[in-house]
Design a protein around this motif. Sequence first.
Motif, short mmCIF file in Angstrom:
data_model
loop_
_atom_site.label_atom_id
_atom_site.label_comp_id
_atom_site.label_asym_id
_atom_site.label_seq_id
_atom_site.Cartn_x
_atom_site.Cartn_y
_atom_site.Cartn_z
N GLY A 897 0.87 -1.16 0.11
CA GLY A 897 -0.20 0.01 -0.07
C GLY A 897 0.81 1.30 0.10
N ARG A 898 2.02 1.15 0.13
CA ARG A 898 2.92 2.29 0.25
C ARG A 898 3.32 2.86 -1.28
NH1 ARG A 898 4.95 -1.09 3.85
NH2 ARG A 898 5.17 -0.11 6.01
N ILE A 899 2.63 2.50 -2.20
CA ILE A 899 2.93 2.93 -3.61
C ILE A 899 1.25 2.72 -4.18
CG2 ILE A 899 3.74 2.66 -5.91
CD1 ILE A 899 6.37 1.56 -4.63
N LEU A 900 0.68 3.72 -4.63
CA LEU A 900 -0.39 3.87 -5.27
C LEU A 900 -0.50 4.55 -6.65
CD1 LEU A 900 -3.49 3.42 -4.95
CD2 LEU A 900 -3.48 5.60 -3.88
N HIS A 901 -0.71 4.09 -7.66
CA HIS A 901 -0.81 4.63 -9.01
C HIS A 901 -1.92 4.28 -9.98
CE1 HIS A 901 0.93 1.28 -11.25
NE2 HIS A 901 1.68 1.11 -10.06
N LEU A 902 -2.22 5.12 -10.79
CA LEU A 902 -3.28 4.94 -11.64
C LEU A 902 -2.62 3.85 -12.75
CD1 LEU A 902 -6.19 5.34 -12.87
CD2 LEU A 902 -5.30 7.41 -13.79
N LEU A 903 -3.55 2.81 -12.98
CA LEU A 903 -3.35 1.63 -13.93
C LEU A 903 -3.77 1.76 -15.17
CD1 LEU A 903 -1.50 -0.75 -14.43
CD2 LEU A 903 -3.34 -2.08 -13.46
N ALA A 904 -5.33 1.71 -15.16
CA ALA A 904 -6.25 1.50 -16.23
C ALA A 904 -7.39 2.30 -16.04
CB ALA A 904 -6.32 0.29 -16.78
N GLU A 905 -8.27 2.70 -17.21
CA GLU A 905 -9.43 3.34 -17.24
C GLU A 905 -10.38 2.99 -18.12
OE1 GLU A 905 -8.66 7.65 -16.86
OE2 GLU A 905 -8.20 7.79 -18.91
N SER A 906 -11.81 3.23 -17.96
CA SER A 906 -12.70 2.92 -19.15
C SER A 906 -13.85 3.97 -19.16
CB SER A 906 -13.00 1.59 -19.23
OG SER A 906 -14.11 1.37 -20.07
N PHE A 907 -14.08 4.67 -20.21
CA PHE A 907 -15.27 5.45 -20.27
C PHE A 907 -16.50 4.93 -20.73
CE2 PHE A 907 -11.65 8.32 -19.36
CZ PHE A 907 -12.27 9.18 -18.59
N HIS A 908 -16.60 3.61 -20.69
CA HIS A 908 -17.60 2.85 -21.34
C HIS A 908 -19.00 3.35 -21.09
CE1 HIS A 908 -20.44 -0.64 -22.39
NE2 HIS A 908 -20.80 -0.54 -20.93
N HIS A 909 -19.34 3.75 -19.78
CA HIS A 909 -20.60 3.98 -19.20
C HIS A 909 -21.08 5.53 -20.05
CE1 HIS A 909 -21.76 0.85 -16.68
NE2 HIS A 909 -20.40 1.06 -16.17
N LYS A 910 -19.96 6.40 -20.12
CA LYS A 910 -20.25 7.70 -20.76
C LYS A 910 -21.20 8.48 -20.11
CE LYS A 910 -19.51 6.07 -25.43
NZ LYS A 910 -20.06 5.98 -26.82
N ARG A 911 -21.30 8.24 -18.66
CA ARG A 911 -22.05 9.02 -17.65
C ARG A 911 -21.53 8.72 -16.22
NH1 ARG A 911 -25.29 6.34 -20.61
NH2 ARG A 911 -26.22 7.98 -21.49
N CYS A 912 -22.17 9.36 -15.30
CA CYS A 912 -21.51 9.21 -14.03
C CYS A 912 -21.65 7.74 -13.57
CB CYS A 912 -22.18 10.17 -12.88
SG CYS A 912 -21.74 10.01 -11.19
N VAL A 913 -20.40 7.24 -13.12
CA VAL A 913 -20.54 5.79 -12.36
C VAL A 913 -20.97 6.01 -11.10
CG1 VAL A 913 -19.49 3.68 -12.31
CG2 VAL A 913 -19.22 5.24 -14.34
N LEU A 914 -21.84 5.37 -10.34
CA LEU A 914 -22.30 5.32 -9.17
C LEU A 914 -21.60 4.30 -8.08
CD1 LEU A 914 -26.01 6.29 -9.61
CD2 LEU A 914 -24.23 7.87 -8.87
N LYS A 915 -21.64 3.15 -8.68
CA LYS A 915 -21.25 2.04 -7.73
C LYS A 915 -20.17 0.95 -8.64
CE LYS A 915 -23.32 2.42 -3.93
NZ LYS A 915 -22.59 2.61 -2.62
#
Length: 1121
Positions: A897-915
């Motif tokens: 947990g001492r290193i936290l970095h962004l690995l991947a992302e997806s904008f599949h939903h194209k709107r606010c993701v709630l859960k």
Amino acid sequence: MEALRDFIWPRATSELILLSVTGLECVGDRLLAGEGPDLLVYNLDLGGHLRMLKRVQNLLGHYLIHGFRVRPEPKGDLDSEAMIAAFGSKGLRIVKVSWGQSHLRELWRSSLWNMPDWIWDARWLEGNIALALGHNSVVLYDPVIGCVLQDVHCTDRCTLSSACLIGDTWKELTIVAGAVSKELLVWYPATALTDGKPVAPDQRVSGHMGVIFSMSYLESKGLLATASEDRSVRIWKVGDLRVPGGQVQHIGHCFGHNARVWQVKLLENYLISAGEDCVCLVWNHEGEILQAFRGHRGRGIRAIATHEKQAWVITGGDDSGIRLWHLVGRGYPGLGVSALSFKSPSRPGALKAVTLAGSWRVLAVTDVGALYLYDLEVKCWEPLLEDNRFQSYCLLEAAPGPEGFGLCALANGEGLVKVVPINTPTAAVDKNLFRGKVHSLSWALRGYEELLLLASGPGGVVACLEISAAPTGKAIFVKERCRYLLPPSRQRWHTCSAFLPPGDFLVCGDRRGSVLLFPARPCLFKNPRAGIKAITAAEAPGTEGGSSGSEKVVTGLVPVSTLRSLHGKQGVTSITCGGGYVFSTGRDGSYFQLFVHGGQLHPVLRQKCCRGMNWVAGLRMVPDGSMVILGFHANEFIVWNPRSHEKLHIVNCGGGHRSWAFSDTESAMAFAYLKDGEVMLYRALGGCIRPNIILREGLHGREITCVKRVGTVTLGPEFDIFNLPEYMEPGSEGPGFIDIVITSSEDTTVCVLALPTTTGSAHALSSVCNHISSVRALAVWGIGHPGGPGDSRPGLTANVVSAGARAEMHCFSLMITPDPSSPSRLACHVLHLSSHRLAEYWDRQRNRHRIVKVDPETRYMSLAICEFDSDKPGRGPLVAAACSDGAVRLFLLEDSGRILHLLAESFHHKRCVLKVHSFTHEAPNQRRRLILCSAATDGSLAFWDLTTAMDRGSTALGSPAHPGLPYQLGTPCLTVQAHSCGVNSLDTLHTPEGHHLVASGSEDGSLHVFNLAVKMPELEEADGEAELVPQLCVLEEYSVSGAHAAHVTGIKVLSPSLMVSASIDQRLTFWRLGQGEPIFMNSTVYHVPDVADMDCWPVSPEFGHRCALAGQGLEVYNWYD
């Protein structure tokens, strides 16, 4: 009958409520508090202990308690028995109790009476009780037979916002009603004719510019006080209101609150008011503010009570906290700011610097090199010495220590340091240390054994001087011990120093914001384990001619450990050691908790101070074991207690960019500063300990957004956990389990709570204040024991990830250990591991003014931990985040947990993701699969196969569009349109058949449950060496429209046949599964408004399940299996 019994089971019962305290009343040395429908009784007898006697649960049913009225006894004896009327909303109940020093027993309870209108006030009248109702009517009620004896209305049938009943009999009963028309209506119900015609108001009083929320009548002086929406309190001379036809005169208009005033109470010599600004003000009857009590957080103070005999004020806030304060005369009031009248023809020159030697001696130096002493007992200035070598530039610092410990040091721009005994200034000692400017001075004291003076010169050289006294006490010896060398920086000097117990190391802070660790004695450099470097005197800059005489001085010693730029570029302002930790403060608005292990500094936790305190100037340990923070907010100096969240002292000094000094002893606190060429002094008796008692700690000041259970700690009988609650009824003992729960809130904090199963109480173990905005989501991983898997001692360790607004995420670890001295029998240690912000790349960009920043207000809505197989070294868990900008992001945690970095992302939903929610799929002879489910505002659910995506060589992760950007997660394996609008709750459960039950709740109050199957293609179906991607399909699905009347914000699948859901409609509902569409079983009404999250967990076969509901408060339910 059997079918009916199945529908009744299970039935949830409330065991703990943490809501706004809406009612308070003192009865002798006991305090009655209303929290939701529950009655809390505290013993306030200072001869014994301040403790809770009993919690009477569900006294007012589904209503919230707003007030208590105790029936007066003919002999005035309420020490053994009392008849109490509790009222709130439209409910009223009478209860008779018997109480003593350490017990309370309920003798009789009436039925719950539901009135046709809101109850604003109640008053006992010769055994009956009169009620003031919401549409300007009065009802006389018989509590024995439960019937209405009188029902009188006023001709003005307006809606009331408050009311006050006056009188002891029906004939003299008077009602003062606060109408929504901003008027006071005074009328007499006994004047009603026998035909039941309404009574006309005797008087109409106007003056407020807003609705009147509260009023209080003082019969002995004929005064009436009113509190209003217009932020003011008014005082009226009304005489004896029981006599019609009196005159009303407005005699006082009190402005002091910054928001609406909720409560007001008149005493013989004081007026108490409290409001939405979380401040309780004490006024005299002339409208002058005498005291201000600040400590509650959140939306305001809802209830106040007073104990005139003990001079107490008790406040209950929206943060569910209850506090007891001392009125003027019983506490330690501030003595205010006074000018010490330095300007005089006999004292030439202008003031350059000021400092404090204890809390009753002030030292000041002028631009002609003259040093003066002001003794608060003698009240005059006394010249100590004059040295023209300290004319143009001079530093002044007094040595720390008890009252009368008299040493100070002066330094000039030519490398000269003068150490002056205050009592015998002629014995001053000069040391010519540098050929250049002395940038800073600081003292380091180790008990009464060792005193060091550190002076920073050119080139980052710090001279360490050892100060000792002659046996006669009339002379001092100053010996240079060694010289340290600071790391290179533009502004290369130290700012503060302190001994690290037991005294082998010195901890220093520098102007660059770094915290440094040096050995306190040169002999420690010979220790090969220390790993210290030393350079020769020729290599140390700024030391030519620095050491006078024949002293052999070790020079150029570099630090053992360095935390570079810990507090940013503004510098470290103070170093304090206590409780086994090192605390550093800085002008970045935060303070750090550090510890030293193996000769190295390790950061533990970064904490932010109260809002607006951007310049943290210092930290002090007080005798009760807590700490206070010193700092500046604009032009004010503030002493703040982080435990009670109270501003203990506020001094309008003009800001911190001037010479100032602070001193705190057990007898007094003092703050001296220069302003307009004069020495100003603020003093407060009693030091930094305010005489207030926290009867119950507040939880959060704003809405709770998330609640998660971490684990359970089991304490044995040696910790006396069963005897902890003195108000427990016999036979109510349960297992000695303590559930550890974490909550996050809109107030930017994360709170760690202990919930014992035996007490029905909550204990706040720790609070984390790292976030700069609201915290919306929590996730827990890595649960274990402090000593490892084989350790049988009680305790718990876990890692927690918190995220929220401003795209900010933090990771920290918890360690829960037994502590018999604490009320909860537990201690919580928090270690901050790492943090991440999406805008970090933006902060590192050059020419930012030419670039458009994309969506700077992204919020993390939900978190899920995705843990892979532990047999793969180096791979940590993934953190999946639902983001408001329409992205599902995956973060990688490494190095525990001492290193936290962004690995991947997806904008599949194209709107606010709630859960987001993760689960694993395991099948015989198949690889373990990790599945991620995400839900958005359009009601769709998307399922992702993370195992395939994280395989090396997999094509599931697309290459980033630009170097430095995250990978692309690709398209999901399956998308299900479950709802027509946003999904606010989501849960899954593995079934014995190898499938997965997926349940979701929506904003339209509907539920959706379906059975999900995960199938792997056969090897011959795969094309060559193509990846084996699992196929997800829905076997059967059901929807329940209108399951709740509002947003479904919590859902939990407990078993393949049982599900529970929670909604903003304040209903906890159980559903039967496995027989087609979910079937309603039963529902329980809870008391927490605007529930935002729910978590359920099994405790034991004996105790069943527990469920925590979080919203504008916290409520814990349990049900048995």
